[in-house]
Design a protein around this motif. Structure first.
Motif, mmCIF file in Angstrom:
data_model
loop_
_atom_site.group_PDB
_atom_site.id
_atom_site.type_symbol
_atom_site.label_atom_id
_atom_site.label_comp_id
_atom_site.label_asym_id
_atom_site.label_seq_id
_atom_site.Cartn_x
_atom_site.Cartn_y
_atom_site.Cartn_z
ATOM 1 N N GLU A 1 1.052 -1.635 -0.050
ATOM 2 C CA GLU A 1 0.274 0.149 0.319
ATOM 3 C C GLU A 1 1.280 1.416 0.174
ATOM 4 N N GLY A 2 2.219 1.665 -0.697
ATOM 5 C CA GLY A 2 2.389 2.616 -0.643
ATOM 6 C C GLY A 2 3.803 2.541 0.635
ATOM 7 N N LEU A 3 3.662 1.807 1.252
ATOM 8 C CA LEU A 3 5.208 2.073 2.555
ATOM 9 C C LEU A 3 5.755 0.456 2.267
ATOM 10 N N ARG A 4 7.332 1.351 2.446
ATOM 11 C CA ARG A 4 8.192 0.012 2.622
ATOM 12 C C ARG A 4 8.327 -0.612 4.223
ATOM 13 N N VAL A 5 8.105 -2.348 3.407
ATOM 14 C CA VAL A 5 7.652 -3.000 5.084
ATOM 15 C C VAL A 5 8.764 -4.141 4.938
ATOM 16 N N ARG A 6 10.070 -4.243 5.615
ATOM 17 C CA ARG A 6 11.128 -4.909 5.371
ATOM 18 C C ARG A 6 10.229 -6.273 6.125
ATOM 19 N N LEU A 7 10.330 -7.171 5.520
ATOM 20 C CA LEU A 7 10.298 -8.964 6.249
ATOM 21 C C LEU A 7 11.571 -9.765 6.656
ATOM 22 N N THR A 8 11.837 -10.022 7.754
ATOM 23 C CA THR A 8 12.734 -10.990 7.938
ATOM 24 C C THR A 8 12.722 -12.555 8.518
ATOM 25 N N ASP A 9 13.310 -13.251 7.658
ATOM 26 C CA ASP A 9 13.419 -14.656 7.989
ATOM 27 C C ASP A 9 14.161 -15.146 9.110
ATOM 28 N N THR A 10 14.000 -16.015 10.237
ATOM 29 C CA THR A 10 15.042 -16.276 11.206
ATOM 30 C C THR A 10 14.867 -17.587 11.672
ATOM 31 N N ALA A 11 16.106 -18.210 12.265
ATOM 32 C CA ALA A 11 16.381 -19.947 12.416
ATOM 33 C C ALA A 11 15.022 -19.446 13.690
ATOM 34 N N GLY A 12 14.372 -21.184 13.320
ATOM 35 C CA GLY A 12 13.123 -21.886 14.487
ATOM 36 C C GLY A 12 13.799 -21.740 15.807
ATOM 37 N N LEU A 13 13.054 -21.342 17.056
ATOM 38 C CA LEU A 13 13.481 -20.637 18.181
ATOM 39 C C LEU A 13 13.287 -23.051 19.175
ATOM 40 N N ARG A 14 14.446 -22.600 19.813
ATOM 41 C CA ARG A 14 14.524 -24.410 20.461
ATOM 42 C C ARG A 14 15.185 -24.333 21.172
ATOM 43 N N ASP A 15 15.422 -24.899 22.500
ATOM 44 C CA ASP A 15 16.608 -25.033 23.524
ATOM 45 C C ASP A 15 17.914 -25.734 22.957
ATOM 46 N N ALA A 16 17.886 -27.296 22.426
ATOM 47 C CA ALA A 16 18.192 -28.000 21.954
ATOM 48 C C ALA A 16 18.509 -27.848 20.503
ATOM 49 N N ALA A 17 19.590 -26.666 20.812
ATOM 50 C CA ALA A 17 20.674 -26.576 18.874
ATOM 51 C C ALA A 17 21.940 -26.881 18.754
ATOM 52 N N GLY A 18 22.514 -27.268 17.703
ATOM 53 C CA GLY A 18 23.856 -27.342 17.821
ATOM 54 C C GLY A 18 24.434 -25.863 18.095
ATOM 55 N N LYS A 19 25.551 -25.659 17.688
ATOM 56 C CA LYS A 19 26.205 -24.467 17.723
ATOM 57 C C LYS A 19 26.032 -23.266 17.111
ATOM 58 N N VAL A 20 26.530 -23.898 15.394
ATOM 59 C CA VAL A 20 25.661 -23.170 14.482
ATOM 60 C C VAL A 20 24.239 -22.687 14.682
ATOM 61 N N GLU A 21 23.255 -23.231 14.393
ATOM 62 C CA GLU A 21 22.064 -23.154 15.223
ATOM 63 C C GLU A 21 22.062 -22.341 16.132
ATOM 64 N N ALA A 22 22.569 -22.207 17.200
ATOM 65 C CA ALA A 22 22.590 -22.211 18.143
ATOM 66 C C ALA A 22 22.655 -20.263 18.059
ATOM 67 N N ILE A 23 23.578 -19.788 16.802
ATOM 68 C CA ILE A 23 23.857 -18.879 16.514
ATOM 69 C C ILE A 23 23.085 -18.168 15.906
ATOM 70 N N GLY A 24 22.577 -18.313 14.572
ATOM 71 C CA GLY A 24 21.369 -18.234 14.167
ATOM 72 C C GLY A 24 19.992 -17.820 15.110
ATOM 73 N N ILE A 25 19.730 -18.882 16.062
ATOM 74 C CA ILE A 25 19.086 -18.421 17.186
ATOM 75 C C ILE A 25 18.924 -17.103 17.662
ATOM 76 N N GLU A 26 20.462 -17.214 18.729
ATOM 77 C CA GLU A 26 20.699 -15.605 19.422
ATOM 78 C C GLU A 26 19.937 -14.480 18.069
ATOM 79 N N LYS A 27 21.101 -14.524 16.965
ATOM 80 C CA LYS A 27 20.479 -13.561 15.905
ATOM 81 C C LYS A 27 18.520 -13.493 15.658
ATOM 82 N N ALA A 28 18.138 -14.150 15.644
ATOM 83 C CA ALA A 28 16.533 -14.001 15.300
ATOM 84 C C ALA A 28 16.529 -13.186 16.554
ATOM 85 N N ARG A 29 16.982 -13.804 18.138
ATOM 86 C CA ARG A 29 16.450 -13.468 19.156
ATOM 87 C C ARG A 29 16.565 -11.801 19.352
#
Length: 443
Positions: free
Chosen positions: A263-291
């Motif tokens: 509708e004429g407005l700029r919208v930035r949409l960001t996809d993020t890593a799935g949030l969960r507790d049991a995650a590997g080292k790399v995935e955990a970095i992605g989760i922290e970025k998401a938060r």
């Protein structure tokens, strides 16, 4: 101000193109134009000419327009060559023009900088021109046009004029207290107006977030557990396979972003890593970025697989959220009556159900954040910082009635100085390099 150098640059878009516009400004402009165009040129009249190098070789044919100073964009003699937009044509013309003595290639923003230094535009209009060039959405265009036409600058200058008047009245009362033609006391009227101005500036500063949203975009972040359908929704809105979609949890490990025009407005949409507790080292970095990304969002889309729900906790309170139930097609297959209660929106990216309605809701929420289209809003953090400084001086003046009229009048002067710095009505040389470096070369 007359510049010693004449500058030249391509002022139109990326090459190749149907037409390219080459702009030249400075004292050698007329000489260069009449040499290349092989004859006299009439001011403000477009003429079709064969363009030649000094050795007589034909460079191209095109329109030539000469704008005599000071009635030009920069205030100097300015000319434009409208030629064929081939890379070789433009390169040869620029090389030829820059080969004249006293002519050089322009630096970024140098045409607009000369316009400012020659009093053709103020700083706020200058920044608005940069926004207009970079506008991608209708809201950005409207915002930039409003400011380029002077609405924002006039607001700041009107506040400055009121402060100058208030200071003059205070100083008149100090210097001529015994004169009959000076009102017995102007203090009540002056300080009442200053107090009203403090409120006006505070309300204007509060609109900065709306201005940021128009210029930079409404920030929407998708959150949810692994396999909640985040990347599927992201791809559906991007209309391409921007994110990897598999049944394996933790596929998305970094932030993915797309820009939408809603509708004429700029919208930035960001996809993020799935949030969960049991995650590997790399995935955990992605989760922290998401938060971390979610903390700065204007809107969170909290996705949940209605066929296999795994709720996630919000990163913090106070952020607008939409709870979105996904995989509606699976739910309806298992329970035709639907198990869709408790969600703000339900969607299926497989068959597209609900996606259009979700986009409409995002657009509505973004528009609500921006407010009325006619509002005058701050467009730069620089403005907000100087407005804040001005208000602090005004507050000190109004809250210190025992400080003496001389000191309070000095606070009014300091506040007016800060407002003047926004539009360039006082010395702002230290800011010019930063402001004009944001422009493209031909502007």
């Amino acid at each position: 101000m007359i510049s010693a150098d004449t500058i030249v640059a391509l002022s139109s878009g990326r090459l190749p193109s149907g037409v390219a516009v080459i702009r030249i400004s400075g004292p050698k402009t007329r000489f260069v134009v009449e040499t290349i165009a092989s004859g006299m040129v009439k001011g403000r009249v477009a003429s079709l000419r064969k363009l030649r190098a000094p050795d007589g070789g034909v460079l191209d044919s095109g329109l030539v327009i000469f704008f005599p100073g000071p009635g030009s964009f920069t205030g100097e003699d300015v000319a434009e060559f409208q030629v064929h937009g081939g890379r070789a044509v433009v390169a040869r013309l620029l090389e030829t023009i820059a080969g004249f003595e006293g002519v050089r290639h322009a630096e970024a923003g140098e045409f607009t900088r000369r316009a400012f230094l020659n009093g053709k535009v103020d700083l706020v209009r200058t920044e608005a021109l940069a926004d207009l060039v970079n506008a991608e959405t209708e809201a950005q265009r409207r915002f930039a046009v409003q400011n380029a036409e002077g609405a924002q600058a006039e607001l700041y200058l009107s506040w400055r004029r009121r402060l100058i008047h208030a200071r003059a009245m205070i100083e008149a009362e100090i210097d001529f207290a015994d004169e009959d033609d000076i009102p017995g006391s102007v203090s009540d009227t002056v300080w009442s107006d200053v107090s009203a101005m403090i409120g006006e500036i505070e309300r204007h500063i509060a609109g900065f977030r709306a201005g940021e949203i128009i210029r930079d975009g409404f920030e929407v972040v998708i959150l949810g557990a692994p396999n909640a359908g985040k990347s599927s929704l992201f791809n559906a809105l991007a209309r391409r396979d921007a994110a990897i979609v598999t049944d394996e949890p933790g596929t998305t490990r970094d932030l993915l972003e797309i820009v939408l025009d809603l509708e004429g407005l700029r919208v930035r949409l960001t996809d993020t890593a799935g949030l969960r507790d049991a995650a590997g080292k790399v995935e955990a970095i992605g989760i922290e970025k998401a938060r971390a990304k979610a903390h700065g969002a204007d809107l969170l889309l909290i996705l949940e697989d209605m066929a296999d729900p795994h709720p996630v906790a919000l990163p913090r309170e106070g952020i607008a959220t939409l709870r979105v139930g996904t995989k509606l097609d699976l739910v309806q297959e298992r329970a035709p009556a639907g198990l869709t209660g408790g969600y703000d929106r339900v969607i299926s990216t497989k068959n597209g159900t609900g996606v259009t309605e979700l986009l409409a809701e995002i657009a509505r929420l973004a528009a609500a954040q921006v407010g009325e289209a006619g509002d005058i809003l701050p467009s730069r953090l620089r403005h907000v910082e100087l407005l804040g400084e001005a208000n602090r001086f005004l507050l000190r003046a109004t809250e210190s009635p025992d400080a003496g009229q001389e000191l309070r009048a000095e606070d009014l002067r300091l506040a007016a100085d800060r407002l003047g710095r926004i539009v360039g009505a006082v010395d702002v040389e230290d800011m010019l390099d930063v402001i004009f470096s944001q422009f493209c070369i031909g502007k």
